[in-house]
Each structure stands twice: as structure tokens, then as C-alpha cells.
Design a protein around this motif. Structure first.
Motif, PDB file in Angstrom:
ATOM      1  N   ASN A 283       0.132  12.878 -67.791  1.00  0.00           N
ATOM      2  CA  ASN A 283       0.033  14.242 -67.284  1.00  0.00           C
ATOM      3  C   ASN A 283      -1.306  14.513 -66.610  1.00  0.00           C
ATOM      4  N   THR A 284      -2.366  13.857 -67.086  1.00  0.00           N
ATOM      5  CA  THR A 284      -3.658  13.971 -66.406  1.00  0.00           C
ATOM      6  C   THR A 284      -3.550  13.428 -64.977  1.00  0.00           C
ATOM      7  N   ALA A 288      -3.447  16.013 -61.765  1.00  0.00           N
ATOM      8  CA  ALA A 288      -4.613  15.877 -60.893  1.00  0.00           C
ATOM      9  C   ALA A 288      -4.147  15.757 -59.443  1.00  0.00           C
ATOM     10  N   LEU A 289      -3.079  15.002 -59.231  1.00  0.00           N
ATOM     11  CA  LEU A 289      -2.491  14.896 -57.895  1.00  0.00           C
ATOM     12  C   LEU A 289      -1.814  16.214 -57.516  1.00  0.00           C
ATOM     13  N   PHE A 290      -1.084  16.806 -58.454  1.00  0.00           N
ATOM     14  CA  PHE A 290      -0.311  18.017 -58.201  1.00  0.00           C
ATOM     15  C   PHE A 290      -1.202  19.173 -57.755  1.00  0.00           C
ATOM     16  N   PHE A 291      -2.381  19.308 -58.385  1.00  0.00           N
ATOM     17  CA  PHE A 291      -3.299  20.382 -58.031  1.00  0.00           C
ATOM     18  C   PHE A 291      -4.310  19.956 -56.965  1.00  0.00           C
ATOM     19  N   SER A 415      -7.211  19.501 -64.624  1.00  0.00           N
ATOM     20  CA  SER A 415      -7.942  20.603 -63.988  1.00  0.00           C
ATOM     21  C   SER A 415      -9.440  20.468 -64.196  1.00  0.00           C
ATOM     22  N   LEU A 416      -9.827  20.028 -65.398  1.00  0.00           N
ATOM     23  CA  LEU A 416     -11.247  19.795 -65.678  1.00  0.00           C
ATOM     24  C   LEU A 416     -11.792  18.699 -64.775  1.00  0.00           C
ATOM     25  N   LEU A 417     -11.021  17.647 -64.596  1.00  0.00           N
ATOM     26  CA  LEU A 417     -11.432  16.525 -63.752  1.00  0.00           C
ATOM     27  C   LEU A 417     -11.667  16.981 -62.315  1.00  0.00           C
ATOM     28  N   ILE A 418     -10.730  17.764 -61.788  1.00  0.00           N
ATOM     29  CA  ILE A 418     -10.861  18.261 -60.417  1.00  0.00           C
ATOM     30  C   ILE A 418     -12.068  19.178 -60.297  1.00  0.00           C
ATOM     31  N   GLY A 419     -12.240  20.082 -61.291  1.00  0.00           N
ATOM     32  CA  GLY A 419     -13.356  21.011 -61.251  1.00  0.00           C
ATOM     33  C   GLY A 419     -14.705  20.310 -61.272  1.00  0.00           C
ATOM     34  N   ILE A 420     -14.844  19.275 -62.102  1.00  0.00           N
ATOM     35  CA  ILE A 420     -16.105  18.542 -62.209  1.00  0.00           C
ATOM     36  C   ILE A 420     -16.377  17.728 -60.947  1.00  0.00           C
ATOM     37  N   ILE A 421     -15.345  17.071 -60.419  1.00  0.00           N
ATOM     38  CA  ILE A 421     -15.530  16.201 -59.254  1.00  0.00           C
ATOM     39  C   ILE A 421     -15.790  17.001 -57.984  1.00  0.00           C
ATOM     40  N   MET A 422     -15.026  18.072 -57.781  1.00  0.00           N
ATOM     41  CA  MET A 422     -15.074  18.775 -56.506  1.00  0.00           C
ATOM     42  C   MET A 422     -16.208  19.793 -56.409  1.00  0.00           C
ATOM     43  N   GLY A 423     -16.559  20.456 -57.526  1.00  0.00           N
ATOM     44  CA  GLY A 423     -17.654  21.426 -57.476  1.00  0.00           C
ATOM     45  C   GLY A 423     -17.317  22.630 -56.629  1.00  0.00           C
TER      46      GLY A 423
END
Length: 461
Positions: A283-284, A288-291, A415-423
């Protein structure tokens, strides 16, 4: 199957589809909400975090509440909650209020998901498998078309429309449910004799509170460090509160007689534990791809919401088509080969993400979405079958609750992964880093599925 049962399935289906519909439509709205409220990716990610945190807590709780107060009552109340939150969300004076209404909406949709399947199992006594497969199509179909519907609505009527679109579904479901779901009079005496204190202990209110505090504070701490770029005393304090809450939660769950998440089951049934770890990773990867892809298409490739929604249809439709085919294959050959193929496809799709840039052919994006969609179809059947295989019958209710928690933890991690990576904003460099991390996760899934399987223990700890 008689006409009453058909209408019963329609009423339940229209209700339970609201959860995946609203969790998928929001993927197209992220870029728009960033612009409207002038927020960075990290902050706007809370529109996703809030929904899944609330779902992770609300679904098992509402399942227990239905045993006390009746499934029909919980289902109808859930529809009312979604109606009210969907009407009020477009009137939000700020992003914080939008988060509040999003949480309320999540609780309402969770009330229906938690009891919808049970209503059909109890009241549809003939051709139950066919009935449950129809409900599964409502869930999968809503997730598949959600991004497209969201894209069309946002393009023509802006972001409030993705909340208002719930209203006709809610009204239709309420009318049908009121007429078709049988009343459960026997629940009244059971719930009436129970004190508030006993009820709170039954649903493990302290465990729920500790779980929520730990999850929210740890997320705030991690995302705040990313936003500010340095580690402050405030970050350490919030992170410390999260770690203390997490440790206290684990200690509490190991001692309480009715735990919110039965942690001892992980040690007793190791194969069930592996299934949940894999499901969380799956699901991660998927979310991550979905969002991530919709924001890449809108912010890096400058596509509008409709075009983004059309491209995202690839993901949902491939998942919808591959699920029944996966079911037939798994019935004949078991879960192992299907899950290995799923992990290989996710690895291939993650590598494709690494190659994306401002001028990549759209066919590369569509191919990545297609292989992830096929993989998701394999996982939706394979992981559930693996769970049933690894869990004894007397534990299936508890294990299903843990399984759903793993799903939501995976979506929160994505969502946490995207938030941390993208800023602050999506970029090509961020997409490449996301692809590398997802490739590592997907490769680890291949290794997990190739490992020798062990028998589950039978002794309680």
C-alpha cells in the motif's frame, strides 16, 4: 436472488463506495488545494493523512459499535455524518476547517464500510459469494473512476464539487437502506445495560487514544523537520511525546483484555505477521504512485485536471480487470507465484518512475500506471488469500482488523514519503528519488515472497 436482496446490495454498495471514492478523488485535488490555500506539499498532505488516520481508527471501532447498537443504525448514522460533512466542507473558512470536515467524512464512510459486508453476510443467505463480489466491485469501481470523476469536477466546478458529489449517493443509499436493511431489535437491551465506562473499555478507548496521539505527533515531528530544514527543541519535544505514546500504547495493548490492535497475535502467528508487513509495503508503493503521479502530471507536465483524471484511469481499470483473473489463477496455483509477479511488476513500474522527466513520453507514465494497476489486482486477491491461509479460523475477525490497519498505515506512510521527498513543490528530482525508494521497497517484496515459509505457532504467549 430475490428483489429485496438486490436492493439491499445496492443500498449497501452505494454507501461503502463513498470511502474509496473520496480517498481517490482527492488525489486530483492536491495541486488545486495547494494553489488555493498557498500551502506546500508537506502541509497539504494532511488532507490525505487525516482521512486515513481517521479510517484506521474508526473502522475497527465502528465494527465493535455495530455489535452493541446494531448494524442498520450504524450504517444509517454514517450516511447522515457523510451528508453533513459533505455539505459543510465547501464552506470551510480555512484549510484547518477543511481537515476537520475531512476527518468527519472519513468517520462517516468508515461506519458504512465497517458494517456493510456484515449486513450482506447476515441478511443475504443465498449466493453470498456473488453478493460479496458485487460489493467488491462497488469498492474497486469507485477507486478506479475516482481520479477521473475528481478531475472532471475540479476542472468545471472547482474543489468544493468533490464533496458535494457525495450528496446524491448518500440520499439514494439512505432511502434504500431505510427500506431494505432489517431492524435488529435485540441490540437495544444489550447496549442499554452497558455503562459508558464498560463500553469505552470494550472498544479499548485508551488504546485508540494512545495510537492516535503517537501517530499524529510522530508525523508532525517528521514533517516539521522537513519543512524547517533543521532539528529544534520543539521537534524533539513533539517527537518525544510520540515515542512515549507509542511505547505506552504497546505496553497497554499487551496487557488489556480487549486490545484495539492485538499485538500478541503477531508473535503467535508469524506468517500472518509477514502478510501484514507485505501488505503495508504494498500500500505504501501503490498510494505513493496514486498520489504522486497526479501532482507530477499537473505541476511538472502542466496537464489540466481532466487530462490527469483520464490518464489515472489506467491505474484503476487495470486493477479492476486483473482482480477476477487473479482470483482464478490463485484458486488453481496458490498465492506465492501471484505475489512474486506482483512484486516484479511493482519493481518494473518503480524503475519507470525513475526515468520520468519534463519531456518523457506519456506512454511511459501510462505503462507505469498499468503495471502498478495489474500488480494491485494481484495483491487485492493474493494478500487476502494469504491472510486466510496464515490465520486460523477463530482468529479471522481479529486478523482482518489488523489487515485493515496495515492498509491504512501503508497509505499514511506513502503520504509521509511524498511530503518528505517533495517539500514545497513537485520536481523531477523529487520524482526520481521517489522512484528509487519505491524500487527498493518493491525489491524487498520480491525477497519476502521468495523466503521459505514457516508454520504459525499455536501456543499463546
Amino acid at each position: 436472488m430475490n428483489a429485496r436482496n438486490i436492493w439491499l446490495m445496492i443500498s449497501v454498495g452505494l454507501g461503502i463506495m463513498l470511502n474509496p471514492l473520496n480517498s481517490s478523488m482527492i488525489s486530483i485535488a492536491i495541486a488545486r488545494l495547494q494553489h488555493v490555500y498557498q500551502l506546500d506539499v508537506t502541509t497539504v498532505s494532511w488532507i490525505i493523512f487525516s482521512f486515513y488516520i481517521a479510517s484506521a481508527v474508526a473502522q475497527p471501532v465502528m465494527g465493535k459499535c455495530s455489535d452493541l447498537f446494531g448494524r442498520r443504525k450504524i450504517f444509517l448514522i454514517g450516511l447522515v455524518v457523510v451528508f453533513v460533512s459533505s455539505m459543510l466542507a465547501p464552506l470551510s473558512p480555512g484549510f484547518s476547517w477543511l481537515i476537520v470536515f475531512r476527518i468527519v467524512q472519513s468517520v462517516g464512510t468508515s461506519m458504512m464500510v465497517a458494517v456493510g459486508m456484515a449486513i450482506v453476510r447476515i441478511h443475504v443467505t443465498e449466493k453470498q459469494a456473488a453478493a460479496l463480489s458485487v460489493l467488491a466491485m462497488f469498492l474497486s469501481g469507485a477507486a478506479a473512476v475516482g481520479p477521473f470523476i475528481g478531475g472532471v469536477l475540479i476542472h468545471w466546478w472547482d474543489w468544493p464539487s468533490i464533496f458535494l458529489v457525495n450528496i446524491p449517493f448518500v440520499i439514494a443509499s439512505f432511502i434504500f437502506a431505510w427500506k431494505t436493511i432489517p431492524k435488529e431489535e435485540s441490540f437495544k437491551s444489550t447496549s442499554g445495560d452497558m455503562s459508558i465506562r464498560k463500553w469505552l473499555l470494550l472498544i479499548d478507548a485508551p488504546g485508540i487514544l494512545l495510537f492516535t496521539v503517537a501517530l499524529v505527533t510522530l508525523l508532525i515531528s517528521l514533517l516539521s523537520v522537513k519543512s524547517t530544514g533543521h532539528l529544534s527543541t520543539w521537534h524533539l519535544m513533539v517527537g518525544g511525546i510520540g515515542l512515549i505514546a507509542l511505547a505506552t500504547f504497546i505496553r497497554h495493548e499487551l496487557k488489556t483484555p480487549s486490545p484495539f490492535i492485538p499485538l500478541r497475535a503477531f508473535a503467535i502467528y508469524p506468517e500472518m505477521t509477514w502478510v501484514n508487513v507485505q501488505f503495508m509495503l504494498v500500500n505504501t508503493l501503490f498510494y505513493a504512485l496514486f498520489f504522486g503521479i497526479p501532482s507530477y502530471l499537473q505541476q511538472v507536465r502542466h496537464l489540466n485536471e481532466i487530462h490527469t483524471g483520464i490518464i489515472m484511469l489506467t491505474l484503476g481499470l487495470c486493477s479492476l480487470i486483473s482482480s477476477p483473473l487473479a482470483g482464478r489463477w490463485i484458486d488453481k496455483s496458490g498465492t506465492r507465484l501471484a505475489l512474486i509477479l506482483s512484486a516484479v511488476l511493482m519493481t518494473f513500474g518503480s524503475v519507470l518512475i525513475i526515468t520520468l522527466n519534463e519531456a518523457s513520453p506519456m506512454s511511459s507514465v501510462i505503462l507505469a500506471l498499468a503495471v502498478f494497476g495489474i500488480s494491485n489486482g494481484l495483491n487485492s486477491v493474493g494478500m487476502q488469500a494469504a491472510l486466510f491461509k496464515s490465520t486460523p479460523k477463530e482468529m479471522i475477525g481479529v486478523s482482518s482488523g489488523i489487515f485493515n490497519t496495515s492498509r491504512y498505515l501503508g497509505t499514511i506512510l506513502s503520504s509521509l514519503l511524498i511530503g518528505i521527498i517533495m517539500g514545497d513543490t513537485f520536481s523531477v528530482m523529487g520524482i526520481h528519488l521517489l522512484g528509487v525508494i519505491l524500487t527498493v521497497f518493491a525489491t524487498s517484496l520480491i525477497i519476502m515472497n521468495l523466503r521459505p515459509q514457516r508454520s504459525s505457532g499455536t501456543q499463546a504467549l
